[in-house]
Design a protein around this motif. Structure first.
Motif, PDB file in Angstrom:
ATOM      1  N   ALA A 172       8.340  -0.941  16.250  1.00  0.00           N
ATOM      2  CA  ALA A 172       8.015  -0.454  14.584  1.00  0.00           C
ATOM      3  C   ALA A 172       7.717   0.273  14.080  1.00  0.00           C
ATOM      4  N   GLY A 173       8.589   0.494  13.486  1.00  0.00           N
ATOM      5  CA  GLY A 173       8.557   1.633  12.041  1.00  0.00           C
ATOM      6  C   GLY A 173      10.538   2.269  11.840  1.00  0.00           C
ATOM      7  N   GLU A 174      11.184   1.597  13.027  1.00  0.00           N
ATOM      8  CA  GLU A 174      12.187   2.866  13.366  1.00  0.00           C
ATOM      9  C   GLU A 174      13.383   2.083  12.061  1.00  0.00           C
ATOM     10  N   PRO A 175      13.992   3.555  11.146  1.00  0.00           N
ATOM     11  CA  PRO A 175      14.359   3.547  10.332  1.00  0.00           C
ATOM     12  C   PRO A 175      15.796   2.890  10.628  1.00  0.00           C
ATOM     13  N   ILE A 176      16.741   1.600   9.855  1.00  0.00           N
ATOM     14  CA  ILE A 176      18.078   1.318   9.851  1.00  0.00           C
ATOM     15  C   ILE A 176      18.645   3.157  10.173  1.00  0.00           C
ATOM     16  N   LYS A 177      20.402   2.937  10.734  1.00  0.00           N
ATOM     17  CA  LYS A 177      20.650   3.750   9.375  1.00  0.00           C
ATOM     18  C   LYS A 177      22.106   3.506   9.649  1.00  0.00           C
ATOM     19  N   GLY A 178      22.993   4.307   9.382  1.00  0.00           N
ATOM     20  CA  GLY A 178      24.549   3.668   8.708  1.00  0.00           C
ATOM     21  C   GLY A 178      24.867   2.603   8.385  1.00  0.00           C
ATOM     22  N   VAL A 179      26.510   2.063   8.939  1.00  0.00           N
ATOM     23  CA  VAL A 179      26.397   1.163   8.170  1.00  0.00           C
ATOM     24  C   VAL A 179      26.326  -0.559   7.481  1.00  0.00           C
ATOM     25  N   ALA A 180      24.750  -0.559   8.983  1.00  0.00           N
ATOM     26  CA  ALA A 180      24.227  -1.543   9.237  1.00  0.00           C
ATOM     27  C   ALA A 180      23.083  -1.255   8.082  1.00  0.00           C
ATOM     28  N   GLY A 198      29.731 -15.290  10.418  1.00  0.00           N
ATOM     29  CA  GLY A 198      29.140 -15.889  12.104  1.00  0.00           C
ATOM     30  C   GLY A 198      27.965 -15.903  12.129  1.00  0.00           C
ATOM     31  N   ILE A 199      27.638 -13.515  11.822  1.00  0.00           N
ATOM     32  CA  ILE A 199      26.458 -13.774  11.913  1.00  0.00           C
ATOM     33  C   ILE A 199      25.073 -13.716  10.443  1.00  0.00           C
ATOM     34  N   LEU A 200      26.123 -12.916   9.173  1.00  0.00           N
ATOM     35  CA  LEU A 200      24.752 -13.056   8.924  1.00  0.00           C
ATOM     36  C   LEU A 200      25.021 -14.333   7.775  1.00  0.00           C
ATOM     37  N   GLY A 201      25.887 -15.913   7.865  1.00  0.00           N
ATOM     38  CA  GLY A 201      25.980 -16.736   7.839  1.00  0.00           C
ATOM     39  C   GLY A 201      26.651 -17.243   6.678  1.00  0.00           C
ATOM     40  N   ASP A 240      26.985  -3.162  13.883  1.00  0.00           N
ATOM     41  CA  ASP A 240      27.075  -3.081  13.022  1.00  0.00           C
ATOM     42  C   ASP A 240      26.180  -4.571  11.822  1.00  0.00           C
ATOM     43  N   ILE A 241      27.470  -4.844  12.446  1.00  0.00           N
ATOM     44  CA  ILE A 241      26.604  -6.309  11.914  1.00  0.00           C
ATOM     45  C   ILE A 241      25.696  -7.294  12.048  1.00  0.00           C
TER      46      ILE A 241
END
Length: 85
Positions: free
Chosen positions: A58-66, A19-22, A41-42
């Motif tokens: 801007a430039g904020e890195p994604i972390k963890g399970v996401a 549903g979220i990612l298609g 996370d999704i």
């Protein structure tokens, strides 16, 4: 929806992922579900993949399970071929 044992966050189901990612391939869904992601996370991965910098800054890195989800979904993207010089 299942509850995780870490802070009561709701774990994502197969339906939540789709549903979220298609529409994803079965292999991607299995890989994502093996991470035991939360709905948050999704959603975070989805926003990051959509390039919505206003949400994260801007430039904020994604972390963890996401970040792991983003890796799964982008690992098969073709890299730009090297230019002949």
């Amino acid at each position: 929806m299942a509850k995780s044992n870490t802070g009561g966050a709701t774990l994502a189901t197969h339906s939540d992922v789709k549903g979220i990612l298609g529409n994803l391939g079965a292999g991607d869904i299995v890989a994502i579900m093996s991470l035991h992601p939360t709905i948050a996370d999704i959603e975070e991965a989805s926003l990051w993949l959509a390039g919505d910098a206003d949400v994260f800054g801007a430039g904020e890195p994604i972390k963890g399970v996401a970040a792991d989800i983003v890796t799964i979904l982008t690992e098969n993207e073709e890299e730009e071929p090297a230019r002949a010089g």
